[in-house]
Write an enzyme that holds these catalytic residues in place. Structure first.
Site, mmCIF file in Angstrom:
data_model
loop_
_atom_site.group_PDB
_atom_site.id
_atom_site.type_symbol
_atom_site.label_atom_id
_atom_site.label_comp_id
_atom_site.label_asym_id
_atom_site.label_seq_id
_atom_site.Cartn_x
_atom_site.Cartn_y
_atom_site.Cartn_z
ATOM 1 N N HIS A 143 43.400 38.286 55.140
ATOM 2 C CA HIS A 143 43.951 37.357 54.151
ATOM 3 C C HIS A 143 43.244 37.635 52.835
ATOM 4 O O HIS A 143 42.511 36.790 52.312
ATOM 5 C CB HIS A 143 43.752 35.907 54.615
ATOM 6 C CG HIS A 143 44.980 35.078 54.441
ATOM 7 N ND1 HIS A 143 44.947 33.750 54.133
ATOM 8 C CD2 HIS A 143 46.292 35.396 54.518
ATOM 9 C CE1 HIS A 143 46.180 33.290 54.047
ATOM 10 N NE2 HIS A 143 47.017 34.265 54.276
ATOM 11 N N HIS A 189 54.108 43.694 54.274
ATOM 12 C CA HIS A 189 53.368 42.816 55.175
ATOM 13 C C HIS A 189 54.054 42.715 56.543
ATOM 14 O O HIS A 189 53.410 42.735 57.576
ATOM 15 C CB HIS A 189 53.262 41.425 54.528
ATOM 16 C CG HIS A 189 52.444 40.451 55.312
ATOM 17 N ND1 HIS A 189 51.098 40.293 55.118
ATOM 18 C CD2 HIS A 189 52.792 39.603 56.305
ATOM 19 C CE1 HIS A 189 50.644 39.380 55.956
ATOM 20 N NE2 HIS A 189 51.652 38.932 56.683
#
Lengths: 162, 808
Positions: free
Chosen positions: B145, B74
């Site tokens: 997300h 990430h």
């Protein structure tokens, strides 16, 4: 001494109330629980602290309830053995933004006796004695976990007539 | 009300734990990584072990956690930044290409080579920043997300939009969020659950309604209009939805750069810290599995973020801080670590305001509790900052100090719990090396539409396409969002007399004293990606730009963002697709002369079911475009305007039905995926810009899902007018293919008959075909060789187009 109270806020606009109930009843039918009726769906505010009843009434009237479209009941109980409340709350530790705003607003009202607030939903179900025998509490909780809440962050509790 | 037990940890357990790592063998190192949810590979664990051997001590838990967060996919984009050996296999043999750094050699390279002066900050901050006018700039960022939204749609999506708003708030010295854009990809509604999955995942209907509500409640409460977006349905997103949230911000040009100096205070503004979202960054790099802890999910608090935003913007205008960033994935470990990367920092965790007691030091350090921003504040400005925060009723705490030590030092009640060299933390990560393969086979060509006799039931296909969820109106979603707040939205999601035509792009005025505006559009098509990710990337870039040009945007003042959402990139063929898509980004960024300014990748979007089967999503690339328009009054919408006006088709239609909505409807596989003629498309776009700027075009609509047939229907619906269309006589493929081909770089434009000569001049070198006229009669009539093949009432079309939305 810390006390607890529940304020139940419901819509008095029939159309809105009907739409929401219909959605839940459709889900009940899909889950083969068509014999269970959904009477009402209400917002639930839990308050903790060393408060007076007058303070709770003021909070409910001035803050939690829109007097034109909503009504409130304090510490409602199932009115008969056919009625079951299913209360949905966030699990402990999960951010409860509505409750945080409520707590802040209560302090803005200069009421300093409320220590904690919680926000939830109450589903009022109705089932006959015959239906109750067939449908165990576990089934209703399973239904709620599948359709009405997310067990990852929420939990539910059945409240029955005593 | 249940009795609430706040998750307390015994006081004696609060000290940082030492992890014995130095003497571990490979197997044990991997076990530690797995048990502690670090998501670190053996190579990475060995590097960590070696670092602590040189330091001659065992690591503390907080140090391992910090490294794991900083080195997560990430945060570090290990695959994109790693070495990839790419092999392309075709009937002509094998070709190999080695990418030393896929991101740098494709997307970043294109931007560097284009050298656009209007790009003020690219690939270095929370968002890309381009020039708006002499004094002001706009920032744009789109985030995903996905995993949180799969588990808790409302909280996941809400914190998705909350997070990207904070990205904008944390770009430079803070930008004011002015609009949001949201794209959701979910599974097909009504799909049956396979027995293995049933207990573990939420149905797409519930995911989408939760996601919509989460974004709605956050965006609306923040007072930011949602002016652009899309909703896509595809069976491949059944277990793993994609939630793209974007925000545009507006900031003064002298506030674009930030600089941290040693001696300045580390100040945290906003919400308190709890156990929310712990391990979010490492979790986002894992496949979705059962038994995931509630702590990885966050629930947002929009009002808190609104207050933090107001405080930060006021403090920015008084020059009270010299740098800031948001607390996103990895919490303070990531935000303080990033800000301190060029100097050093000392943090005192006992100064962090907590939601409840009992958090261990590493939990405070890593928590992803929302609505927190970290600022670098000169000591003399602290008092003024505290006053502003008090006025805005938002928390403000000094949690440490920036130093010149080059080390990240974290203390908890006098104990030093973390002491890491920042150079190691940010640059010590071992490079990932992966193999990628792509096999090119001749595409199966399907010329006919075999299952339905088009001529016997001429309007059937069009009606069927109009009610397809991917094409049908998204009214029920769009109407939940506030498009009007802040007063700057000019072209909104719905346009036309009755506000019922789907707009191609949004146009907004960030400054209400100026006619200058911002265009935002997007392109996304996972169905093309299933056939060839290279041409998917080319097509979605074309789509984003043709949407932008449709409303009057200008390619010369335009930039794009990439968001790659991919499956299991440890599988060589899936990674091969990613490489192809990235290569297309380079190729077409150069051809369109449009730079990338920011982007994000979300990899390993997979779901492992109880049988251990891995399901990957279809590789999906979202391209978001942002452009500056000099005068919003010259912008056009897609609804037909006037009876008697001429309707032209711009661009070339080919028999390209692979990945089309028509094939999807008929459950046909294969076919030719549309190819983008980049240079040709660029030429048409330039001519179209000129035509729109000179006031020649009354309405303009791009052709995308459902092709010409659907675009005509939407223009009729938007304008509450009919049309009479005559297909070209010289077609060498079927009428159905012409009507529903999804060939790229095409538009429908409406022009007054008296402007015909001017139009011919502007489009002298572009493919343009006169198709018909706008009619008063509320019917869409399509003729092929004088035979009427479609005769549909506009009201009927509108009813069909709205039918999916009405059911929700």
């Amino acid at each position: 001494m810390t006390k607890k109270v529940l304020v139940q806020v419901s819509s008095i606009l029939k159309k809105k109330s009907l739409q929401n109930r219909k959605k839940v009843e459709d889900l009940l039918r899909t889950a083969h629980l068509g014999d269970v009726e959904c009477n009402t769906i209400e917002q639930l505010y839990g308050l903790e602290g060393n408060f007076s009843l007058e303070e709770i009434q003021r909070i409910a009237q001035e803050l939690l309830c829109d007097p034109i479209a909503e009504k409130f009941i304090i510490d409602a109980k199932p009115k008969d053995f056919k009625t079951i409340f299913l209360d949905v709350w966030f699990k402990s530790g999960v951010t409860d933004p509505v409750a945080e705003s409520v707590l802040k607003a209560i302090r803005d009202l200069n009421i300093l006796t409320i220590e904690n607030a919680f926000f939830g939903m109450r589903y009022e179900f109705k089932e006959s004695a015959e239906v109750r025998e067939r449908i165990a509490d576990e089934k209703l909780i399973l239904f709620a976990n599948r359709h009405l809440l997310n067990p990852l962050v929420q939990q539910c509790q059945l409240i029955k007539y005593r | 009300m249940p009795t609430y037990q706040i998750p307390m940890t015994k006081v004696e357990n609060l000290a940082a734990e030492t992890i014995a790592l130095l003497s571990l063998d490979n197997e044990s190192l991997l076990r530690v990584s797995k048990e502690k949810l670090l998501s670190l590979s053996l190579q990475e664990m060995l590097k960590v072990q070696n670092y602590f051997r040189l330091e001659a001590r065992e690591p503390k838990d907080i140090e391992l956690e910090t490294i794991a967060q900083t080195w997560s996919e990430h945060c570090k984009h290990k695959t994109f930044k790693g070495e990839i050996i790419y092999t392309e296999e075709s009937s002509e043999g094998k070709k190999q290409k080695i990418y030393d750094d896929l991101l740098d050699q494709t997307i970043v390279r294109a931007t560097l080579e284009l050298k656009k002066k209007f790009c003020l900050s690219v690939f270095e901050d929370n968002a890309g920043v381009i020039s708006f006018d002499k004094k002001r700039a706009v920032a744009f960022k789109v985030e995903t997300h996905n995993h949180p939204s799969a588990l808790e749609p409302y909280g996941g999506a809400g914190t998705g939009i909350g997070g990207v708003i904070r990205d904008i708030l944390g770009v430079g010295l803070g930008a004011k969020p002015i609009l949001n854009t949201d794209i959701f990809c979910v599974g097909e509604f009504g799909a049956s659950f396979s027995p293995g999955l049933e207990e573990n995942i939420l149905p797409p209907e519930r995911i989408l309604s939760g996601v919509i509500a989460g974004v709605r409640d956050y965006g609306n409460r923040m007072g930011i209009p949602t002016t652009n977006g899309a909703v896509l349905f595809h069976k491949g997103f059944f277990a793993n939805p994609l939630v793209f949230c974007g925000t545009v911000g507006f900031l003064p040009k002298d506030k674009v750069k930030k600089k941290v100096s040693a001696g300045e205070l580390i100040v945290s503004i906003g919400g308190k810290t709890g156990r929310d979202g712990i391990h979010g960054a490492t979790f986002s790099s894992l496949s979705l599995q059962k038994d995931i802890s509630a702590s990885v999910v966050q629930i947002g608090h929009a009002i808190m973020e609104k207050k933090a935003m107001e405080a930060i913007l006021r403090a920015r205008d008084q020059n009270l801080f010299s740098a800031l960033t948001d607390c996103g994935a990895g919490g303070y470990s990531s935000s303080v670590g990033e800000l301190a990367s060029s100097c050093g920092a000392k943090v005192y965790l006992e100064n962090v305001p907590l939601k409840y007691q009992g958090l261990k030091p590493w939990e405070i350090w890593l928590s992803e509790s929302q609505e927190r921003m970290v600022l670098s504040v000169p000591k003399e400005n602290l008092k003024k900052l505290e006053e502003i925060c008090l006025l805005e009723d938002v928390g403000c705490s000094v949690i440490g100090e920036f130093t010149d030590s080059g080390r990240l030092e974290v203390f908890y009640k006098q104990e030093k719990t973390c002491d890491l060299e920042l150079n190691f933390l940010h640059k010590g990560i071992p490079r990932v090396r992966k193999k990628a393969v792509w096999k090119i086979f001749p595409q199966q060509k399907i010329c006919e539409v075999p299952k339905i006799d088009f001529y016997k039931n001429p309007s059937f296909l069009l009606k069927s396409l109009l009610k397809e969820p991917n094409i049908a109106s998204k009214k029920w979603v769009i109407k939940q969002y506030d498009h009007e707040v802040q007063g700057g939205s000019v072209i909104k999601p719905f346009v036309g007399l009755n506000q019922n035509g789907p707009s191609d792009a949004s146009v907004s005025r960030p400054d209400l004293d100026s006619w200058k505006g911002i265009v935002v559009s997007n392109g996304i098509n996972p169905r093309f990606g299933e056939l060839d990710p290279y041409w998917m990337a080319a097509n979605v870039m074309d789509e984003a730009l043709r949407n932008l040009v449709s409303v009057g945007g200008d390619l010369k003042k335009c930039a794009i963002l990439d968001n790659f959402c991919w499956g299991d990139v440890n599988q060589e063929e899936i990674l091969g697709g990613l490489v192809r898509a990235a290569q297309a980004c380079y190729d077409f960024s150069k051809i369109f002369n449009v730079p990338f300014i920011s982007g994000k990748d979300s990899l390993n979007n997979t779901w492992r079911n109880q049988k251990g089967e891995v399901l990957s999503i279809p590789g999906t690339l979202l391209i978001s475009a942002i452009g500056i328009v000099e005068d919003v009054r010259k912008c056009v919408t897609m609804d037909f305007k006037k009876i008697g006006n001429l309707i032209f088709l711009l661009g070339e239609t080919k028999e390209e039905l692979g990945g089309s909505m028509l094939y999807d409807l008929l459950r046909l596989k294969g076919g030719e995926v549309p190819k983008v003629n980049g240079k040709g498309a660029y030429g048409i776009m330039q001519s179209l810009q000129k035509a729109i700027q000179s006031g020649l075009v009354q309405s303009c609509h791009d052709l995308s899902e459902g092709g010409l047939g659907v675009a005509l229907s939407e223009m009729c619906i938007g304008g509450s007018l009919g049309a009479e269309i005559h297909l070209p006589l010289d077609l060498n493929f079927s009428d159905a293919a012409f009507l529903y081909s999804e060939s790229s770089s095409r538009w429908l434009i409406e022009v007054e008959p008296k402007q015909l000569n001017r139009l011919k001049k502007i489009f002298s070198s572009a493919p343009i075909t006169l198709l018909g006229k706008v009619k008063k009669e509320l019917t869409l009539k399509i003729f092929s060789r004088k035979k009427r093949i479609v005769n549909l009432g506009v009201l009927e079309m509108e009813k069909i187009w709205n039918s999916f939305s009405e059911k929700q």
